[in-house]
Design a protein around this motif. Structure first.
Motif, PDB file in Angstrom:
ATOM      1  N   GLN A 132     -11.485  13.113 -11.859  1.00 60.84           N
ATOM      2  CA  GLN A 132     -11.247  13.606 -10.509  1.00 60.84           C
ATOM      3  C   GLN A 132      -9.746  13.699 -10.192  1.00 60.84           C
ATOM      4  OE1 GLN A 132     -13.645  14.814  -7.905  1.00 60.84           O
ATOM      5  NE2 GLN A 132     -14.240  15.258 -10.007  1.00 60.84           N
ATOM      6  N   VAL A 133      -9.044  14.433 -11.076  1.00 58.89           N
ATOM      7  CA  VAL A 133      -7.611  14.662 -10.932  1.00 58.89           C
ATOM      8  C   VAL A 133      -7.338  16.153 -11.093  1.00 58.89           C
ATOM      9  CG1 VAL A 133      -5.329  14.208 -11.925  1.00 58.89           C
ATOM     10  CG2 VAL A 133      -7.014  12.380 -11.824  1.00 58.89           C
ATOM     11  N   ALA A 134      -6.515  16.692 -10.207  1.00 59.10           N
ATOM     12  CA  ALA A 134      -6.039  18.073 -10.317  1.00 59.10           C
ATOM     13  C   ALA A 134      -4.596  18.030 -10.796  1.00 59.10           C
ATOM     14  CB  ALA A 134      -6.129  18.782  -8.975  1.00 59.10           C
ATOM     15  N   TYR A 135      -4.271  18.877 -11.755  1.00 54.60           N
ATOM     16  CA  TYR A 135      -2.896  19.009 -12.246  1.00 54.60           C
ATOM     17  C   TYR A 135      -2.319  20.264 -11.615  1.00 54.60           C
ATOM     18  CZ  TYR A 135      -4.378  15.457 -15.494  1.00 54.60           C
ATOM     19  OH  TYR A 135      -4.862  14.296 -16.027  1.00 54.60           O
ATOM     20  N   GLU A 180       0.128  15.244 -10.743  1.00 56.26           N
ATOM     21  CA  GLU A 180      -1.258  14.782 -10.759  1.00 56.26           C
ATOM     22  C   GLU A 180      -1.661  14.465  -9.321  1.00 56.26           C
ATOM     23  OE1 GLU A 180      -2.185  11.611 -13.470  1.00 56.26           O
ATOM     24  OE2 GLU A 180      -0.954  12.492 -15.050  1.00 56.26           O
ATOM     25  N   VAL A 181      -2.746  15.078  -8.873  1.00 55.58           N
ATOM     26  CA  VAL A 181      -3.228  14.862  -7.508  1.00 55.58           C
ATOM     27  C   VAL A 181      -4.666  14.366  -7.597  1.00 55.58           C
ATOM     28  CG1 VAL A 181      -3.660  15.901  -5.270  1.00 55.58           C
ATOM     29  CG2 VAL A 181      -1.745  16.712  -6.662  1.00 55.58           C
ATOM     30  N   GLU A 219     -13.893  24.788 -11.373  1.00 58.86           N
ATOM     31  CA  GLU A 219     -13.859  25.982 -10.514  1.00 58.86           C
ATOM     32  C   GLU A 219     -12.623  25.994  -9.609  1.00 58.86           C
ATOM     33  OE1 GLU A 219     -16.174  28.558 -10.480  1.00 58.86           O
ATOM     34  OE2 GLU A 219     -16.911  27.550 -12.281  1.00 58.86           O
ATOM     35  N   ASP A 220     -11.964  24.842  -9.456  1.00 59.92           N
ATOM     36  CA  ASP A 220     -10.784  24.745  -8.595  1.00 59.92           C
ATOM     37  C   ASP A 220      -9.497  25.149  -9.313  1.00 59.92           C
ATOM     38  OD1 ASP A 220     -12.292  23.826  -6.395  1.00 59.92           O
ATOM     39  OD2 ASP A 220     -12.326  21.812  -7.275  1.00 59.92           O
ATOM     40  N   GLU A 221      -9.570  25.374 -10.622  1.00 58.96           N
ATOM     41  CA  GLU A 221      -8.389  25.804 -11.362  1.00 58.96           C
ATOM     42  C   GLU A 221      -7.979  27.192 -10.880  1.00 58.96           C
ATOM     43  OE1 GLU A 221      -9.511  25.426 -15.477  1.00 58.96           O
ATOM     44  OE2 GLU A 221      -9.569  23.245 -15.325  1.00 58.96           O
ATOM     45  N   GLY A 222      -6.681  27.369 -10.686  1.00 62.80           N
ATOM     46  CA  GLY A 222      -6.153  28.643 -10.202  1.00 62.80           C
ATOM     47  C   GLY A 222      -6.002  28.716  -8.700  1.00 62.80           C
ATOM     48  N   VAL A 264      -3.027  24.982  -8.952  1.00 64.59           N
ATOM     49  CA  VAL A 264      -3.788  24.068  -9.807  1.00 64.59           C
ATOM     50  C   VAL A 264      -3.908  24.684 -11.194  1.00 64.59           C
ATOM     51  CG1 VAL A 264      -5.982  22.881 -10.136  1.00 64.59           C
ATOM     52  CG2 VAL A 264      -5.076  23.192  -7.825  1.00 64.59           C
ATOM     53  N   THR A 265      -3.364  23.993 -12.190  1.00 66.36           N
ATOM     54  CA  THR A 265      -3.392  24.501 -13.554  1.00 66.36           C
ATOM     55  C   THR A 265      -4.604  24.009 -14.332  1.00 66.36           C
ATOM     56  OG1 THR A 265      -2.010  22.667 -14.314  1.00 66.36           O
ATOM     57  CG2 THR A 265      -0.899  24.726 -13.723  1.00 66.36           C
ATOM     58  N   GLU A 266      -5.048  22.797 -14.009  1.00 72.29           N
ATOM     59  CA  GLU A 266      -6.180  22.217 -14.731  1.00 72.29           C
ATOM     60  C   GLU A 266      -6.809  21.140 -13.862  1.00 72.29           C
ATOM     61  OE1 GLU A 266      -6.967  20.064 -19.063  1.00 72.29           O
ATOM     62  OE2 GLU A 266      -5.102  21.134 -18.727  1.00 72.29           O
ATOM     63  N   VAL A 267      -8.101  20.928 -14.039  1.00 70.87           N
ATOM     64  CA  VAL A 267      -8.818  19.879 -13.328  1.00 70.87           C
ATOM     65  C   VAL A 267      -9.546  19.024 -14.345  1.00 70.87           C
ATOM     66  CG1 VAL A 267     -10.716  19.372 -11.730  1.00 70.87           C
ATOM     67  CG2 VAL A 267      -9.111  21.210 -11.206  1.00 70.87           C
TER      68      VAL A 267
END
Length: 81
Positions: free
Chosen positions: A32-35, A61-62, A7-10, A24-27
């Motif tokens: 537990q990494v956000a790209y 990578e975050v 749900e955090d993508e975008g 955020v492009t992908e999770v």
């Protein structure tokens, strides 16, 4: 530590001072990494905002432990990356 989901993508990734880092492009909810695309153009931002994008090789990578808060529109890191 924040808990990331698809749900955090975008959402926008913001630094501790409120400046935009990227989008955020992908999770990866399991890892537990956000790209994050650090410099999205208008088309990329639109596609990501609709949740249709994917991570690519230049994304940052975050890890979730670097994120302090998550709102409806943004993720905010605890300290500067």
């Amino acid at each position: 530590m924040a808990v990331l989901s698809t749900e955090d993508e975008g959402k926008f990734l913001m630094d501790a001072q409120g400046e935009q880092i990227g989008i955020v492009t992908e999770v990866d909810p399991k890892g537990q990494v956000a790209y994050v695309e650090p410099d999205p153009d208008l088309t990329e931002a639109w596609v990501q905002g609709l949740g249709f994008g994917d991570a690519d090789e230049d994304d940052l990578e975050v890890a979730a432990d670097a994120i302090g808060t998550i709102t409806d529109s943004e993720l905010r890191v605890i300290a500067d990356l």
